[in-house]
Write an enzyme that holds these catalytic residues in place. Structure first.
Site, PDB file in Angstrom:
ATOM      1  N   GLY A 204      41.917 -54.909  79.310  1.00  0.00           N
ATOM      2  CA  GLY A 204      42.880 -53.867  79.622  1.00  0.00           C
ATOM      3  C   GLY A 204      42.210 -52.583  80.046  1.00  0.00           C
ATOM      4  N   PRO A 205      42.994 -51.599  80.464  1.00  0.00           N
ATOM      5  CG  PRO A 205      44.742 -50.571  81.576  1.00  0.00           C
ATOM      6  CD  PRO A 205      44.457 -51.650  80.594  1.00  0.00           C
ATOM      7  N   GLY A 207      41.280 -46.908  76.853  1.00  0.00           N
ATOM      8  CA  GLY A 207      42.191 -46.124  76.019  1.00  0.00           C
ATOM      9  C   GLY A 207      43.420 -46.843  75.538  1.00  0.00           C
ATOM     10  CD  GLU A 428      55.026 -27.012  94.020  1.00  0.00           C
ATOM     11  OE1 GLU A 428      55.641 -28.059  93.688  1.00  0.00           O
ATOM     12  OE2 GLU A 428      53.839 -26.998  94.379  1.00  0.00           O
ATOM     13  CG  HIS A 431      57.082 -31.126  96.881  1.00  0.00           C
ATOM     14  ND1 HIS A 431      56.713 -32.100  97.769  1.00  0.00           N
ATOM     15  CD2 HIS A 431      55.985 -30.333  96.717  1.00  0.00           C
ATOM     16  CE1 HIS A 431      55.449 -31.919  98.136  1.00  0.00           C
ATOM     17  NE2 HIS A 431      54.983 -30.848  97.504  1.00  0.00           N
TER      18      HIS A 431
END
Length: 608
Positions: A204-205, A207, A428, A431
Site C-alpha cells: 500500500g501507499p 502512511g 479565485e 474558479h
C-alpha cells in the site's frame, strides 16, 4: 534523584594522554638514548685549565666529562680520546674527580620491552579507543557486529498495539485475524490438514499503517515480534547481508511461535536482472537468495510467520511472491470516507475535543489522505488550540489544520499590492463561479486569498457530499473547466495573463492527458491504452507506450480538450459577469469567505 552521567572525553583527549605517556617513558627510562653533545679536544683541555671540569670518565675511544661554569650551570659533553700521554697529569693537577658520566645501558631485554613492546601496546589501546568511538558514531554497539541481524525484538507486552489501534483497514485486519487465530489454536488447523501461509505481504501507499498492522498482529497473538528494515541487511562487506538473514531466522526458530516483520522489503527483494558484475551475483542478490532459501527451509507449523511491507510491489522478484513464500498479498489502501472518520476518532481519543466537532465533515474534506496524514491533522489542530489558549480542540482548529496540510500555514506578514490582490480575488472567484454553474461539480466550501507557505496566493476548496470512486467523462471535463476558470476571469477583466495559473495549467493538462491515454474518454483513440502507470503507490508516474506519431496525435487531442474547457469557462463567466464583479469585490474586502456566503450572493436576485 538521578545520578548525573560524566561526559565522555573526546578521542583527541586519549591521543594526547598516550603521547604524554610515551614522552615520560622516554625521559625516565631511556635517558641513554638522549644525544650528548660532542666537542673538540681543545675545548676539554681549556675547560680543565679554567677549572670548570667537575667529573671525568675516560673510555677507550672517547672522554665524557661534566662542566660547571661561574653561574653554576652544568653541562655534559663527550670528546675523542687522542691518547694524550699528559692527560693523567693534567687531570691530577686540576684535581678532577674520576667516575661514571654516561649511565650504563639497560639490559637488551628491558630495552626491547621499552622500545618495542610498550609502544605497540599503547598503539593497540589507542586503536581500541578509536574503534569504540567510531562504532558509537556509526550507530551503537551493534553496528560492527556484521553477522548479527540487529532485529528489534519486542515481547508480547512491549508492542502495545492491537487491532483496536488500527482503524480504516477492515479488510486487511480480517485477512490477518486468521494468522492470529492460527498462532492461538494451531491444532484446529492441523486436525483438518491445513497449513498456515508462511508469509503475508502488506502492500500500500506510505502512511497507511502497514507497520502498525504488523505490530497489532503480534500484540493480538501475544508472541515475540522481530522487526527489521530491509536496508539493515545491506552491508559494505559481501556476504554480511546473507549472514544477517541466517541469524534472523535462527533467532526466530528459537523463539517460535513468533512473527518476523521485514519493513521496506523491496530494498533487498528487487528483481534479479543479471546485469551486475559476475552475472548479477552482488551483495543484494546474495541476500535475496539467502532469504528465499530460509523461507523454504523453515516449517510454518512451528508458528513462525513472516510479514513484510512494501509500497513498490511491482519491483519485487517473482520468486519471492510465489506460493510457499509470500502466499498472501494484503492490500493496505488509502481509507475511504468511513475509514477516515474512524481514523480521526482513534487519534482524537487521546486529545481533548469539543463535543460539537463533526468528524464526517473533516473526513469529507480529506479525500485521499492516509492514516499518518490524518494523525498529523489531529495533532496540528491540538497545537493550534494550545497557541490560541483554548482548553479543547474545536471544529475551526481541525478545519484550519486540514488547510495547513493541503496548502501550508498562512503568511500573515506577506505584502501584496492592491492590484495583485484584486487579480487574485477575480482568479479565485473565477474558479468558484465556473464550478457552481456546472452540474456534477463538487460544492464550493471555502474561498480565500490569504497567501500560504506552500506558495499558493489563494485557493478555492471544493468538498464532495459523499465518497466518489468513479469519475465520468462529464465530471472530468467539468473539472478541467473549473481549473481554467481562474485564468479565464483574468482574461475577461484585465485582458492579460499572470503566472498565478501555473498550478491550474499543470493539473488540467495532467487530467486531460489521462482522459485520452488511460481512461478511454477520447473518440479518436476509443479504448486504446496509450500510457502505463509505474509506482502506483509512490506518485503514479506514467510512461507513454506508443509511437512518436501517435504521441503527436495525443498532444493534439489533449490540447483540444483543454481549449474546449477553457472556452466553456469563459462563456460561463461572460454570462455571469455581474456576479463575478460582485463576488470578487466581496472576497477582496473579506479575504476569506465560506461556501454558504458565496452561494447566498450568487443566488441573490438582481436589484431592480
Amino acid at each position: 534523584m538521578t545520578e548525573k552521567k560524566t561526559p565522555k572525553k573526546p578521542l583527541i583527549f586519549y591521543a594526547v594522554v598516550a603521547m604524554i605517556i610515551l614522552l615520560v617513558f622516554n625521559l625516565l627510562f631511556m635517558p641513554a638514548l638522549n644525544r650528548i653533545p660532542e666537542v673538540p679536544y681543545n675545548f676539554f683541555v681549556s675547560s680543565l685549565e679554567q677549572g670548570n671540569v667537575q667529573l671525568v670518565e675516560v673510555q677507550d675511544t672517547q672522554i665524557a666529562f661534566i662542566t660547571q661554569d661561574e653561574a653554576g650551570q652544568q653541562g655534559i659533553y663527550v670528546t675523542g680520546n687522542p691518547n694524550d700521554p699528559q692527560l693523567v697529569d693534567r687531570l691530577l693537577d686540576a684535581e678532577v674527580d674520576f667516575g661514571q658520566v654516561i649511565p650504563k645501558e639497560e639490559s637488551p631485554l628491558l630495552m626491547f620491552i621499552l622500545t618495542w613492546i610498550l609502544p605497540i601496546i599503547l598503539f593497540v589501546v589507542i586503536g581500541q579507543l578509536m574503534a569504540r568511538y567510531m562504532q558509537k558514531k556509526m550507530g551503537g554497539p551493534n553496528s560492527m557486529s556484521f553477522g548479527k541481524s540487529n532485529a528489534k525484538i519486542y515481547v508480547e507486552a512491549q508492542t502495545g498495539k492491537t487491532f483496536a489501534d488500527v482503524a480504516g483497514e477492515d479488510e486487511a485486519k480480517e485477512a490477518l485475524k486468521e494468522i492470529v487465530d492460527f498462532l492461538h489454536n494451531p491444532s484446529k488447523y492441523e486436525s483438518i490438514g491445513a497449513t498456515m501461509p508462511k508469509g503475508a505481504l502488506l502492500v500500500g501507499p506510505p502512511g497507511t499503517g502497514k507497520t502498525l498492522l504488523a505490530k497489532a498482529v503480534a500484540g493480538e497473538a501475544h508472541v515475540p515480534f522481530f522487526s527489521i528494515s530491509g536496508s539493515e541487511f545491506v552491508e559494505m562487506f559481501v556476504g554480511m547481508g546473507a549472514a544477517k538473514v541466517r541469524d534472523l531466522f535462527k533467532q526466530a526458530n528459537e523463539k517460535a511461535p513468533c512473527i518476523v516483520f521485514i519493513d521496506e522489503i523491496d530494498t533487498i527483494g528487487k528483481k534479479r536482472d543479471g546485469g551486475g558484475m559476475g552475472g548479477g551475483n552482488d551483495e543484494r542478490e546474495q541476500t535475496l537468495n539467502q532469504l528465499l532459501t530460509e523461507m523454504d527451509g523453515f516449517d510454518a507449523r512451528k508458528g513462525v510467520v513472516i510479514l513484510a511491507a512494501t509500497n513498490r510491489p511491482e519491483s519485487l522478484d517473482k520468486a519471492l511472491l510465489r506460493p510457499g513464500r509470500f502466499d498472501r498479498r494484503i492490500p493496505v489502501e488509502l481509507p475511504d470516507l468511513a475509514g477516515r472518520e474512524a481514523i480521526l476518532k482513534v487519534h482524537a481519543a487521546n486529545v481533548k475535543i469539543a463535543p460539537d466537532v463533526d468528524y464526517n465533515a473533516i473526513a469529507r474534506a480529506t479525500a485521499g489522505a492516509s492514516g499518518a496524514e490524518l494523525a498529523n491533522i489531529v495533532n496540528e489542530a491540538a497545537l493550534r488550540a494550545v497557541r490560541l489558549g483554548r482548553q479543547s480542540v474545536t471544529q475551526a482548529d481541525l478545519e484550519e489544520s486540514v488547510e495547513v496540510i493541503i496548502a501550508g500555514y498562512q503568511r500573515k506578514n506577506a505584502v501584496i499590492s492592491p492590484k495583485d490582490k484584486r487579480i487574485i480575488a477575480y482568479h479565485e472567484i473565477g474558479h468558484a463561479l465556473v464550478a457552481a454553474k456546472q452540474s456534477n461539480s463538487a460544492p464550493v466550501t471555502k474561498i480565500t486569498i490569504i497567501p500560504r507557505t506552500s506558495g499558493a496566493l489563494g485557493y478555492t476548496m471544493q468538498v464532495d457530499e459523499g465518497e466518489k470512486v468513479l469519475m465520468s467523462r462529464e465530471e472530468a471535463f467539468n473539472k478541467i473547466a473549473t481549473l481554467t476558470g481562474g485564468r479565464a476571469a483574468e482574461e475577461l477583466i484585465f485582458g492579460n495573463y499572470t503566472s498565478g495559473a501555473s498550478n491550474d495549467i499543470e493539473q488540467a493538462t495532467k487530467l486531460a492527458r489521462a482522459m485520452v491515454t488511460r481512461y478511454g474518454m477520447s473518440s479518436e483513440f476509443d479504448m486504446m491504452a496509450l500510457e502505463t502507470v509505474t509506482n502506483q503507490y509512490l506518485g503514479g508516474d506514467t510512461s507513454l507506450a506508443c509511437s512518436p506519431e501517435t504521441a503527436a496525435k495525443i498532444d493534439s487531442e489533449v490540447l483540444g480538450i483543454i481549449k474546449k474547457a477553457h472556452a466553456k469557462a469563459i462563456s460561463i463567466l461572460k454570462e455571469n459577469s455581474g456576479k463575478l464583479d460582485e463576488l470578487a469585490q466581496y472576497l477582496y474586502e473579506k479575504e476569506t469567505i465560506t461556501g454558504d456566503e458565496f452561494m447566498q450572493i450568487l443566488n441573490k436576485p438582481k436589484a431592480s
